[in-house]
Design an enzyme around this catalytic site. Sequence first.
Site, PDB file in Angstrom:
ATOM      1  N   TYR A 142       0.863  -1.185   0.000  1.00 34.16           N
ATOM      2  CA  TYR A 142       0.000   0.000   0.000  1.00 34.16           C
ATOM      3  C   TYR A 142       0.895   1.228   0.000  1.00 34.16           C
ATOM      4  O   TYR A 142       1.817   1.329   0.821  1.00 34.16           O
ATOM      5  CB  TYR A 142      -0.886  -0.006   1.255  1.00 34.16           C
ATOM      6  CG  TYR A 142      -1.796   1.191   1.377  1.00 34.16           C
ATOM      7  CD1 TYR A 142      -2.905   1.335   0.547  1.00 34.16           C
ATOM      8  CD2 TYR A 142      -1.554   2.181   2.333  1.00 34.16           C
ATOM      9  CE1 TYR A 142      -3.757   2.430   0.662  1.00 34.16           C
ATOM     10  CE2 TYR A 142      -2.405   3.277   2.458  1.00 34.16           C
ATOM     11  CZ  TYR A 142      -3.500   3.392   1.623  1.00 34.16           C
ATOM     12  OH  TYR A 142      -4.342   4.477   1.741  1.00 34.16           O
ATOM     13  N   ASP A 237       9.424   2.714  -0.276  1.00 34.47           N
ATOM     14  CA  ASP A 237       8.396   3.402   0.487  1.00 34.47           C
ATOM     15  C   ASP A 237       8.642   3.051   1.955  1.00 34.47           C
ATOM     16  O   ASP A 237       8.294   1.965   2.421  1.00 34.47           O
ATOM     17  CB  ASP A 237       7.011   2.935   0.026  1.00 34.47           C
ATOM     18  CG  ASP A 237       5.890   3.606   0.804  1.00 34.47           C
ATOM     19  OD1 ASP A 237       6.172   4.160   1.888  1.00 34.47           O
ATOM     20  OD2 ASP A 237       4.740   3.570   0.342  1.00 34.47           O
ATOM     21  N   LYS A 265       4.251   9.813   8.281  1.00 31.64           N
ATOM     22  CA  LYS A 265       3.990  10.381   9.614  1.00 31.64           C
ATOM     23  C   LYS A 265       5.133  10.312  10.622  1.00 31.64           C
ATOM     24  O   LYS A 265       5.273  11.179  11.469  1.00 31.64           O
ATOM     25  CB  LYS A 265       2.750   9.706  10.187  1.00 31.64           C
ATOM     26  CG  LYS A 265       2.750   8.188   9.988  1.00 31.64           C
ATOM     27  CD  LYS A 265       1.374   7.679   9.575  1.00 31.64           C
ATOM     28  CE  LYS A 265       1.492   6.275   8.976  1.00 31.64           C
ATOM     29  NZ  LYS A 265       0.455   5.974   8.012  1.00 31.64           N
TER      30      LYS A 265
HETATM   31  N1  HOZ Z   1      -2.387   0.918   6.695  1.00 31.37           N
HETATM   32  C1  HOZ Z   1      -2.671   2.296   6.975  1.00 31.37           C
HETATM   33  C2  HOZ Z   1      -1.454   2.952   7.483  1.00 31.37           C
HETATM   34  N2  HOZ Z   1      -0.330   2.677   6.691  1.00 31.37           N
HETATM   35  C3  HOZ Z   1      -3.853   2.403   7.870  1.00 31.37           C
HETATM   36  C4  HOZ Z   1      -4.170   3.784   8.288  1.00 31.37           C
HETATM   37  C5  HOZ Z   1      -5.587   4.155   8.017  1.00 31.37           C
HETATM   38  O1  HOZ Z   1      -6.162   3.668   7.033  1.00 31.37           O
HETATM   39  O2  HOZ Z   1      -6.095   4.942   8.780  1.00 31.37           O
END
Ligand code: HOZ
Length: 430
Positions: A142, A237, A265
């Site tokens: 992702y 990433d 973040k």
């Molecule tokens: N997998 C996402 C963070 N890399 C989840 C965060 C979200 O969707 O709030």
Amino acid sequence: MTKSETLFQEAVTVMPGGVNSPVRAFGSVGATPRFIKSGKGACIYDEDGNQYIDYVGSWGPMILGHANEKVLDSVIDACRRGLSFGAATAIEVEMAKLVCGLIPSIEMVRMVNSGTEAVMSAIRLARGYTKRNKIIKFTGCYHGHSDGLLVQAGSGVMTSGVPDSLGVPEGCTRDTLPADYNNLDSVKEHFQRCGEEIAAVIVEPVAANMGVVPPKPGFLQGLRKICEEYGALLIFDEVITGFRLGIDGAQGYYGVTPDLTTFGKIIGGGMPVGAYGGKREIMELVSPSGGVYQAGTLSGNPVAMAAGITQLTMLKEHPEYYRDLNEKSDKFFGKVQEMLRSAGYSWQVNHVASLGCLYFTDTEVTDYESAKTSDTKAFADYCNYMTDHGVYLAPSQFEAMFLSLAHTEEQMNETLNIMEQYFLAGLGQS
Ligand code: HOZ
């Protein structure tokens, strides 16, 4: 009715699905969200006054734990000087110098506001630099929610019931070539077919949005080699792995140097931030020094920079933090594995440093297909039990568990005891 339930009832009337990001809606575990009021150290507290040992940590950045005093002081100081100027500030130079000094592959960096934005910009830059259009991404990885990357993506997409996303025009994904994680042959096939059109390979060096899937030995090195052979860029990433596996991220941990790196973040200590960086020769193509346009009023925002600099500086000044975090994580995930075996379960536990995942499958999980063999109903039951007993896990099988420096041995043992109670009771299967 609890306060969280009342809030959720109100939320669904004014926010799609009652949330601002899908996974936190708890839909994939058939529950409703706990509304979080505050956090301190390894714990978070909901609106009803319940305490949870938190293994989400805002999806990674709270590596020092919640509400760290030094980070808070720096944020308060920065706030007093003004929230945003949309103008050049000294603190941005400080952050850029810090990041370039910590990550050898990064000679120049551009701050943005999220991991999604960082990846979107890095892809544009790779295309501008190579003058090629196609990119390879891995199924189950992702990279945020930009159009071109919502192709067999991980995270919330895996449980949304829609394979990719509505609203993404075919043209936007035509140049996205999906390959299988940990499978170099699937990458070679694309290069053999159209190698001179491929701008970049983008990869999560540890896939952490389909649970946690470590790279097999040689996988990342193989990608590096193929990219060199065909003149394509390798993009790591590191939104999740950056400053988590170690101060120099997954690239330091595995000793593989990408051309470009994206962060999210964690670089802002939990504030909304992202960044991308890499070789000077490539980065100089970003506007205004070059012709790849990318901009943002809030990019390099002083409050976010203050939080990020404080957290990164603490991590830099204390190399023992990573040693301690990784050691306690190895111990914790090792104990989870042992406990499952002695309770008679063959469920899989994957982990790399302080990232881990318990999959409800007895198939070894090495890619998207094997991750999907997990019994998500059994996971949902387990997850809800843990939440009800004061352990806050990501409410989806396909997310990671994050440990922080603030997690104490006592809290980890308490977590293990609750897990053990659950599995010894013969639960844990659908
Ligand atoms: N997998 C996402 C963070 N890399 C989840 C965060 C979200 O969707 O709030």
